[in-house]
Scaffold this motif. Structure first.
Motif, PDB file in Angstrom:
ATOM      1  N   LEU A  63      25.420  54.946  54.316  1.00  0.00           N
ATOM      2  CA  LEU A  63      24.707  53.687  54.524  1.00  0.00           C
ATOM      3  C   LEU A  63      24.996  53.032  55.872  1.00  0.00           C
ATOM      4  O   LEU A  63      24.332  52.064  56.237  1.00  0.00           O
ATOM      5  CB  LEU A  63      25.077  52.696  53.411  1.00  0.00           C
ATOM      6  CG  LEU A  63      24.640  53.073  52.012  1.00  0.00           C
ATOM      7  CD1 LEU A  63      25.252  52.123  50.990  1.00  0.00           C
ATOM      8  CD2 LEU A  63      23.121  53.081  51.920  1.00  0.00           C
ATOM      9  N   ARG A  64      25.966  53.515  56.603  1.00  0.00           N
ATOM     10  CA  ARG A  64      26.359  52.858  57.854  1.00  0.00           C
ATOM     11  C   ARG A  64      25.190  52.606  58.794  1.00  0.00           C
ATOM     12  O   ARG A  64      25.020  51.504  59.280  1.00  0.00           O
ATOM     13  CB  ARG A  64      27.418  53.668  58.575  1.00  0.00           C
ATOM     14  CG  ARG A  64      28.753  53.554  57.942  1.00  0.00           C
ATOM     15  CD  ARG A  64      29.748  54.199  58.857  1.00  0.00           C
ATOM     16  NE  ARG A  64      30.797  54.805  58.069  1.00  0.00           N
ATOM     17  CZ  ARG A  64      31.835  55.406  58.587  1.00  0.00           C
ATOM     18  NH1 ARG A  64      31.947  55.522  59.881  1.00  0.00           N
ATOM     19  NH2 ARG A  64      32.749  55.918  57.822  1.00  0.00           N
ATOM     20  N   ALA A  65      24.414  53.632  59.078  1.00  0.00           N
ATOM     21  CA  ALA A  65      23.321  53.472  60.041  1.00  0.00           C
ATOM     22  C   ALA A  65      22.118  52.734  59.449  1.00  0.00           C
ATOM     23  O   ALA A  65      21.663  51.758  60.031  1.00  0.00           O
ATOM     24  CB  ALA A  65      22.909  54.828  60.601  1.00  0.00           C
ATOM     25  N   PRO A  66      21.612  53.158  58.293  1.00  0.00           N
ATOM     26  CA  PRO A  66      20.390  52.497  57.812  1.00  0.00           C
ATOM     27  C   PRO A  66      20.620  51.136  57.161  1.00  0.00           C
ATOM     28  O   PRO A  66      19.683  50.347  57.061  1.00  0.00           O
ATOM     29  CB  PRO A  66      19.828  53.483  56.785  1.00  0.00           C
ATOM     30  CG  PRO A  66      21.019  54.198  56.265  1.00  0.00           C
ATOM     31  CD  PRO A  66      21.963  54.297  57.438  1.00  0.00           C
ATOM     32  N   ALA A  67      21.843  50.834  56.733  1.00  0.00           N
ATOM     33  CA  ALA A  67      22.080  49.585  55.996  1.00  0.00           C
ATOM     34  C   ALA A  67      23.543  49.154  56.139  1.00  0.00           C
ATOM     35  O   ALA A  67      24.307  49.180  55.181  1.00  0.00           O
ATOM     36  CB  ALA A  67      21.713  49.782  54.527  1.00  0.00           C
ATOM     37  N   ALA A  68      23.921  48.762  57.340  1.00  0.00           N
ATOM     38  CA  ALA A  68      25.326  48.430  57.631  1.00  0.00           C
ATOM     39  C   ALA A  68      25.853  47.313  56.736  1.00  0.00           C
ATOM     40  O   ALA A  68      26.993  47.385  56.259  1.00  0.00           O
ATOM     41  CB  ALA A  68      25.491  48.062  59.095  1.00  0.00           C
ATOM     42  N   ASP A  69      25.052  46.294  56.472  1.00  0.00           N
ATOM     43  CA  ASP A  69      25.516  45.199  55.622  1.00  0.00           C
ATOM     44  C   ASP A  69      25.767  45.687  54.194  1.00  0.00           C
ATOM     45  O   ASP A  69      26.770  45.339  53.578  1.00  0.00           O
ATOM     46  CB  ASP A  69      24.512  44.041  55.615  1.00  0.00           C
ATOM     47  CG  ASP A  69      25.028  42.864  54.812  1.00  0.00           C
ATOM     48  OD1 ASP A  69      26.131  42.367  55.127  1.00  0.00           O
ATOM     49  OD2 ASP A  69      24.350  42.463  53.841  1.00  0.00           O
TER      50      ASP A  69
END
Length: 184
Positions: A63-69
């Motif tokens: 999830l780091r790149a597409p959805a960091a939060d």
């Protein structure tokens, strides 16, 4: 698909939507191995509903790149789950290292655990290797009777209650890695 970065944009959007849906996978202690809406869901049975720290750890990386939060939220929920709602702390960091050392065979940190399932030795050793990179000094001897989290195998997705085997090396290693990660 998210971890391998091969999800098409529409596929990634659908996966992220399902992950964040409280009726599907965003339970109070995410991510259940089976959606609560599925007829096979059982939060106490192996792989039919409990939340597992290691898959959460992998999903957090995905999830780091597409959805960091969302990745940060999953990290925080997973740390809270592993620490049995105690939260992340230096004390539990030391305890995690002690659990990993407790399960090592003759001080060899990538040798199959003496306390855990022998059929999972490769998985256990691979994940433990990540955790060992975060331990500076050999930890003091561990007494499982001391109060604090016991680094369980999996957890109840609604209550966070620890389930399965306790003193799991891979859970302790994942805990250390999640504590060490500093994602902008």
């Amino acid at each position: 698909p998210l971890l391998a970065d091969i999800a098409a944009p529409d596929q990634a959007a659908r996966l992220l939507a399902r992950l964040q849906d409280p009726a599907e996978f965003w339970t109070p202690f995410p991510v259940p191995s089976t959606a609560p809406t599925d007829p096979a869901f059982d939060p106490l049975r192996y792989w039919t509903g409990p939340s597992w720290p290691v898959p959460n750890w992998l999903l957090r990386r995905a999830l780091r790149a597409p959805a960091a939060d969302l990745s940060r939220r999953l990290r925080d929920c997973t740390l809270r789950m592993i620490a049995e709602s105690e939260g992340a702390s230096a004390q539990w960091r030391t305890r995690a290292a002690q659990v990993m050392a407790y399960n090592s065979v003759a001080g060899r940190t990538t040798t199959p655990s003496r306390q855990q399932y022998q059929h999972a030795w490769l998985w256990d050793s691979a994940v433990a290797a990540v955790g060992w990179t975060l331990v500076d000094d050999a930890p003091a001897a561990f007494d499982p009777a001391t109060p604090g989290p016991l680094f369980w195998e999996y957890y109840h997705p609604f209550s966070g209650a620890p389930l399965g085997a306790r003193l799991m090396t891979w859970t302790a290693a994942v805990y250390l890695d999640l504590l060490a990660e500093d994602i902008p």
